[in-house]
Design an enzyme around this catalytic site. Structure first.
Site, PDB file in Angstrom:
ATOM      1  N   GLY A  35      -4.810 -19.843  23.865  1.00  0.00           N
ATOM      2  CA  GLY A  35      -5.203 -19.587  25.272  1.00  0.00           C
ATOM      3  C   GLY A  35      -6.195 -20.874  26.058  1.00  0.00           C
ATOM      4  O   GLY A  35      -6.316 -21.450  25.032  1.00  0.00           O
ATOM      5  N   THR A  36      -6.100 -20.776  26.747  1.00  0.00           N
ATOM      6  CA  THR A  36      -7.792 -20.628  28.105  1.00  0.00           C
ATOM      7  C   THR A  36      -7.709 -20.253  28.433  1.00  0.00           C
ATOM      8  O   THR A  36      -7.096 -19.456  29.234  1.00  0.00           O
ATOM      9  CB  THR A  36      -6.808 -21.830  29.063  1.00  0.00           C
ATOM     10  OG1 THR A  36      -6.154 -23.089  28.270  1.00  0.00           O
ATOM     11  CG2 THR A  36      -7.847 -23.504  29.786  1.00  0.00           C
ATOM     12  N   GLY A  76     -12.607 -21.964  27.916  1.00  0.00           N
ATOM     13  CA  GLY A  76     -12.794 -22.811  27.347  1.00  0.00           C
ATOM     14  C   GLY A  76     -11.426 -23.168  27.028  1.00  0.00           C
ATOM     15  O   GLY A  76     -10.735 -21.694  26.960  1.00  0.00           O
ATOM     16  N   GLY A  84     -11.461 -18.415  30.592  1.00  0.00           N
ATOM     17  CA  GLY A  84     -12.282 -19.118  31.921  1.00  0.00           C
ATOM     18  C   GLY A  84     -13.496 -20.073  31.034  1.00  0.00           C
ATOM     19  O   GLY A  84     -14.418 -20.770  31.536  1.00  0.00           O
ATOM     20  N   ASP A 134     -19.700 -10.028  29.609  1.00  0.00           N
ATOM     21  CA  ASP A 134     -17.847 -10.198  29.914  1.00  0.00           C
ATOM     22  C   ASP A 134     -17.008  -9.109  29.573  1.00  0.00           C
ATOM     23  O   ASP A 134     -15.965  -9.412  28.316  1.00  0.00           O
ATOM     24  CB  ASP A 134     -17.525 -11.277  29.287  1.00  0.00           C
ATOM     25  CG  ASP A 134     -16.154 -12.110  30.500  1.00  0.00           C
ATOM     26  OD1 ASP A 134     -16.649 -11.757  31.645  1.00  0.00           O
ATOM     27  OD2 ASP A 134     -16.041 -13.489  30.600  1.00  0.00           O
TER      28      ASP A 134
END
Ligand SMILES: *[C@@H]1O[C@H](CO)[C@@H](O)[C@H](O)[C@H]1NC(C)=O
Ligand SMILES: *[C@@H]1O[C@H](CO)[C@@H](O)[C@H](O)[C@H]1NC(C)=O
Ligand SMILES: *[C@@H]1O[C@H](CO)[C@@H](O)[C@H](O)[C@H]1NC(C)=O
Ligand SMILES: *[C@@H]1O[C@H](CO)[C@@H](O)[C@H](O)[C@H]1NC(C)=O
Ligand SMILES: *[C@@H]1O[C@H](CO)[C@@H](O)[C@H](O)[C@H]1NC(C)=O
Ligand SMILES: *[C@@H]1O[C@H](CO)[C@@H](O)[C@H](O)[C@H]1NC(C)=O
Ligand SMILES: *[C@@H]1O[C@H](CO)[C@@H](O)[C@H](O)[C@H]1NC(C)=O
Length: 660
Positions: A352-353, A357, A355, A470
């Protein structure tokens, strides 16, 4: 012609030894075994029985097939020999008290479903203990002294027949070489040890031998007792291991196992056995507590790696390693190893990409452990030392609802963070964006409690306060049994350190940011609570906190208006169908609103949240809290939080100042 003959010969050979069961496992695959309750085989081949994560549980694993242990013509038990490597890793919090132990077991059934936990080791229960109709023989590795079974101490090996009062037992240890000098061993040391069990049906004798993993089989057994197994065991038996936890917990592992009827079990190949989890980090803490000689050695090491560093820096796999980093040895991965593990960070392995990286899946070459590698780019080197101290510190966090950070690696302009890999991916995929699989309410409520428990640990139960910064559904990963694991803790700090250290950069995700945080840039446990509130609504409603399409609908506002109309349940995720506990859904929605309060002081603490979720205390009547739509969302209330809130912003100051 020759080929045919060879096949016939092979068949003949197989037939003649088919009865004499003979197997060798240097590490397991889950298909080799029948796994029960807590037992799991990890991707690197390690069999884990009991776990420090669970109290009052049993676990067992049996060889997949039944084994004929008696001659059906004359009813005599066959001779056999077996050897296995085990490890008992005590709960770090209670080093001196370490669970109940484990046992090698010969049982008439593939599983012991009626057996109890704690001192019964998953072998027997209160009413069948000692009953000859059990037909069970076990070799116990007992780490707790039970007066009721006349245990000799809290660290012994015993042979049990149909009950936990051992026929014979001896304190754990081994006789050295031919001199026969006795050395004590501590079973729950966390280190692998090997056991040999041999039974000779002519002599009618059983021997049990124990030794540390790096010591060859001692000449003299620890236990040697006359015993005839023929009247005890059934003709067809199942072979395996059992273990149990009570209030005291330990993780118990089997690394390898071989067995043979009428012959000598094959030696295990120690070099091929799977590694125990976290063995690297345990070495670190040792390193740090052992005195001068090691400091000298690490100075040498620092100098050597400094030289090595100079030589290596021009090469392709150049890591950035500064001398102060050497003390973090095992938590620092080599870039080359991560490159190999992910097969060169191929797109195929891209998980996955986010927030921060890109995240790649990989498998560590030596331990075969599956990992997730997150590549984060960072700017200047300012604050890097603090940040890495923090990473190393976060690597020491252990909780069943937190994703483990295994270590890091640094290159020029890049930081690689290595996490354990969780196969089921992140929670958001099960909530919104046309999920293929959605979770039912029971699963969602368990996920919520899991995340709450992880956050409580970060906020209040660990040695220092850790602020997550987060919390959101896409940072919650699900393990094989859909247990929630909170990931990426503390990492929003990367922005503080990686960019300009003089500006306070607000990191996090829109829709989860507490109003006072966006204004002051100061993260606190209460800002985490705000994000947790958004997360609760997200899970109950199956929607993002701010829906980017649909004209920026703010979820909390919508929940609020449904609540005002007295129809709060109507806002829940329609995908939940009709199978849900209305009072739980209502609790979660109201708690979500309470946590979303713009005044941080009005938000509950994580411990209170836990009590509300467990039903220990009722949720306060939220209508008394003067909630208004503006109170819930982004309108700041002047002069509230900054004056009231103490400076909670953490983190590893003590690590930085005092060393460890
Ligand atoms: C045990 O089994 C292995 C493989 O199944 C076989 O190669 C070996 O010859 C067997 N050993 C004996 C003594 O039968
Ligand atoms: C079983 O016992 C019978 C009679 O005592 C003997 O003839 C036979 O060889 C034994 N079988 C095995 C597999 O040992
Ligand atoms: C009975 O069976 C066992 C196991 O196969 C064998 O060792 C033993 O020799 C047998 N006894 C007799 C009297 O044949
Ligand atoms: C084990 O043997 C005993 C006695 O022969 C018998 O009563 C019992 O049913 C057997 N157990 C199983 C699971 O076959
Ligand atoms: C104990 O185990 C036996 C089976 O061995 C079972 O029948 C019995 O119900 C169990 N008793 C309790 C109290 O669990
Ligand atoms: C070994 O353990 C026994 C039993 O706990 C104890 O009495 C003895 O002193 C120990 N020996 C050594 C050398 O530690
Ligand atoms: C058990 O140990 C004794 C004493 O060392 C030895 O004489 C005997 O042969 C051993 N028996 C087996 C089955 O290994």
């Amino acid at each position: 012609m020759f080929f045919k003959l060879a096949v016939v010969l092979t068949l003949l050979v197989i037939n003649s030894v088919a009865d004499d069961v003979n197997f060798t496992y240097n590490g397991f695959q889950s298909t080799d075994l029948s796994l029960q309750n807590l037992a799991v085989v990890s991707s690197n081949g390690l069999l884990k029985l009991a776990s420090t994560d669970y109290s009052f549980f049993t676990a067992a694993a049996f060889y997949k097939d039944s084994v004929k242990l008696k001659n059906s013509t004359n009813g005599t038990a066959f001779s056999f020999s077996t050897t296995f490597v085990f490890a008992i890793v005590p709960d770090l919090l209670f080093r001196d008290l370490s669970g109940h132990g484990m046992a090698f077991v010969i049982s008439p059934t593939q599983g012991l479903p009626y057996a109890s936990a704690t001192q019964y080791l998953g072998l027997f229960n209160y009413s069948n203990n000692g009953d000859p109709s059990n037909h069970i023989v076990a070799v116990e590795l007992d780490t707790f002294q039970n007066e009721e079974f006349e245990d000799i101490d809290d660290n012994h090996v015993g042979v049990d027949v149909n009950g936990l009062k051992s026929v014979e037992s001896h304190g754990a240890g081994y006789y050295v070489g031919s001199t026969g000098q006795f050395r004590n061993l501590t079973l729950p040391s966390g280190r692998p040890m090997q056991v040999w069990v041999e039974y000779d049906n002519q002599e009618q004798r059983m021997n049990v031998t124990l030794a540390p993993i790096n010591v060859r089989k001692p000449k003299f057994p620890l236990l040697s007792l006359p015993i005839d197994l023929s009247p005890i065991v059934n003709e067809t038996v199942y072979l395996g291991f059992s273990s149990a936890t009570g209030r005291l917990r330990a993780s118990t592992y089997i690394l390898g196992w071989s067995f043979m009827i009428n012959g000598q079990a094959k030696e295990l190949d120690i070099s091929k056995l799977p590694k125990l989890p976290g063995s690297a980090s345990r070495q670190t803490s040792k390193l740090l507590t052992i005195g001068l000689p090691l400091i000298f050695m690490s100075l040498v090491y620092a100098t050597v790696s400094g030289v090595v560093y100079l030589i290596k820096r021009k090469r392709k796999f150049a890591d950035v390693v500064e001398d102060w980093e050497c003390e973090y040895g095992p938590q620092r991965f080599k870039y080359k190893d991560l490159y190999m593990a992910t097969q060169g960070f191929r797109d195929k392995g891209l998980l996955g990409t986010g927030g921060f990286g890109k995240v790649y899946k990989g498998t560590l070459p030596t331990s075969r452990q599956e990992i997730a590698v997150k590549i984060v780019s960072h700017g200047s080197g300012q604050g890097m030392k603090e940040f890495i101290a923090e990473i190393v510190c976060l690597g020491r966090l252990r909780h069943r609802n937190l994703v483990r950070l295994l270590g890091y690696c640094r290159r020029k302009g890049e930081m690689l963070l290595v996490y354990e890999y969780l196969p089921n991916g992140s929670l958001d995929k099960y909530l919104y964006g046309q999920p293929k699989v959605t979770l039912n309410w029971g699963q969602r409520f368990r996920v919520i409690k899991g995340v709450a428990s992880g956050l409580l640990y970060l906020h209040e139960e660990w040695e220092q306060i850790v602020i997550h910064r987060d919390v959101k559904a896409s940072n919650v990963l699900l393990d094989g049994e859909l247990n929630a694991r909170l990931g990426d803790f503390g990492l929003a700090r990367l922005y503080d350190h990686g960019t300009d250290p003089h500006t306070t950069h607000v990191a996090g995700t829109r829709g989860y940011l507490a109003p006072e945080y966006t204004r002051t840039g100061k993260a606190t446990t209460r800002t985490d609570l705000f994000a947790f509130g958004a997360f609760l609504l997200e899970v109950a409603c199956g929607r993002r906190p701010i829906e980017p399409q649909a004209g920026k609908v703010v979820l909390v506002d919508e929940v609020f208006s449904f609540w005002q109309k007295g129809k709060i349940l109507d806002v829940k995720d329609p995908k939940l169908g009709t199978d849900f506990a209305a009072e739980e859904v209502e609790l979660v929605l109201k708690l979500g609103m309470l946590c979303s309060h713009s005044n941080p002081v009005a938000r509950p603490s994580m411990r209170q949240v836990m009590h509300y979720l467990e039903g220990d205390i009722p949720l306060p009547d939220i209508s008394l809290l003067s909630l208004t739509a503006s109170g819930l969302t982004f309108a700041p209330r002047e002069g509230s939080e900054d004056a009231v809130l103490p400076h909670l912003s953490l983190i590893v100051e003590s690590v930085l100042s005092g060393g460890r």
